[in-house]
Enzyme design. Structure first.
Site, PDB file in Angstrom:
ATOM      1  N   GLU A 123       0.858  -1.188   0.000  1.00 44.67           N
ATOM      2  CA  GLU A 123       0.000   0.000   0.000  1.00 44.67           C
ATOM      3  C   GLU A 123       0.887   1.228   0.000  1.00 44.67           C
ATOM      4  O   GLU A 123       1.919   1.253   0.670  1.00 44.67           O
ATOM      5  CB  GLU A 123      -0.926  -0.004   1.212  1.00 44.67           C
ATOM      6  CG  GLU A 123      -1.981  -1.083   1.080  1.00 44.67           C
ATOM      7  CD  GLU A 123      -2.883  -1.203   2.278  1.00 44.67           C
ATOM      8  OE1 GLU A 123      -4.003  -1.708   2.091  1.00 44.67           O
ATOM      9  OE2 GLU A 123      -2.487  -0.828   3.389  1.00 44.67           O
ATOM     10  N   TYR A 135       7.101   1.562  -7.959  1.00 46.17           N
ATOM     11  CA  TYR A 135       6.329   0.324  -7.992  1.00 46.17           C
ATOM     12  C   TYR A 135       5.797   0.032  -9.397  1.00 46.17           C
ATOM     13  O   TYR A 135       5.844  -1.109  -9.859  1.00 46.17           O
ATOM     14  CB  TYR A 135       5.179   0.378  -6.988  1.00 46.17           C
ATOM     15  CG  TYR A 135       5.634   0.636  -5.566  1.00 46.17           C
ATOM     16  CD1 TYR A 135       6.771   0.032  -5.044  1.00 46.17           C
ATOM     17  CD2 TYR A 135       4.936   1.507  -4.745  1.00 46.17           C
ATOM     18  CE1 TYR A 135       7.192   0.281  -3.750  1.00 46.17           C
ATOM     19  CE2 TYR A 135       5.351   1.750  -3.440  1.00 46.17           C
ATOM     20  CZ  TYR A 135       6.472   1.138  -2.950  1.00 46.17           C
ATOM     21  OH  TYR A 135       6.887   1.376  -1.675  1.00 46.17           O
TER      22      TYR A 135
END
Length: 172
Positions: A123, A135
């Site tokens: 997250e 990411y």
């Protein structure tokens, strides 16, 4: 072409990056990176007690990145069956833009594969553009959004973006 005068010292080589397993003995170094890396207004940093307790749990592990002998980053992960969650990843501000975050992320993925996981989740605060770029560049994709997940010191709330990576992609 200019060259260094004979009396000038050679430029110092970049220190080597080492990523090693982290445990409770590395807690102080991990917390130094945490305090330098996480901006207090977002409320994302963990306490030393939280990190230490997590490191002691079965299925949890950490990695510490050293640039020479200086702590430069860390990661903290938790395995749950075929899934691994990247709980924390941080790189000290003075060590950023050297590929350390990317190396820590890849190492977390490799560790997850070694533990038999098939996917890894994380997250990230929705307005943390640098982390989201890292990411996405590594092949993670958004699979969810948690409104008001992060609480800022000023009372502001920010969503968390849930991202997933299928570990089978590592062998592609």
């Amino acid at each position: 072409m200019d060259s260094l005068p004979a009396s000038a010292p050679n430029p110092a080589p970049n220190p080597a990056l080492t990523i090693l397993p982290a445990d409770e003995r590395h807690l102080e170094a991990m917390m130094a990176v945490m305090h330098a890396s996480f901006e207090p207004q977002y409320g994302e940093a963990w306490s030393s007690a939280q990190v230490g307790a997590t490191l002691a749990l079965p299925g949890c592990w950490g990695r510490l990145a050293l640039l020479g002998t200086q702590e430069a980053g860390f990661s903290l992960c938790r395995a749950a069956g075929p899934e691994v969650e990247l709980l924390l990843i941080a790189v000290s501000p003075q060590a950023r833009r050297q590929g350390i975050g990317q190396r820590l992320l890849l190492r977390a993925q490799e560790d997850a594969v070694a533990r038999g996981a098939t996917e890894i989740f994380l997250e990230v605060r929705e307005d943390n553009h640098a982390a989201k770029y890292l990411y996405e560049r590594a092949g993670f994709s958004q699979v969810g959004r948690r409104p008001d997940y992060y609480s800022g010191k000023d009372g502001s709330r920010r969503a968390a973006i849930t991202m997933r990576f299928a570990l089978e992609k590592l062998s592609d």
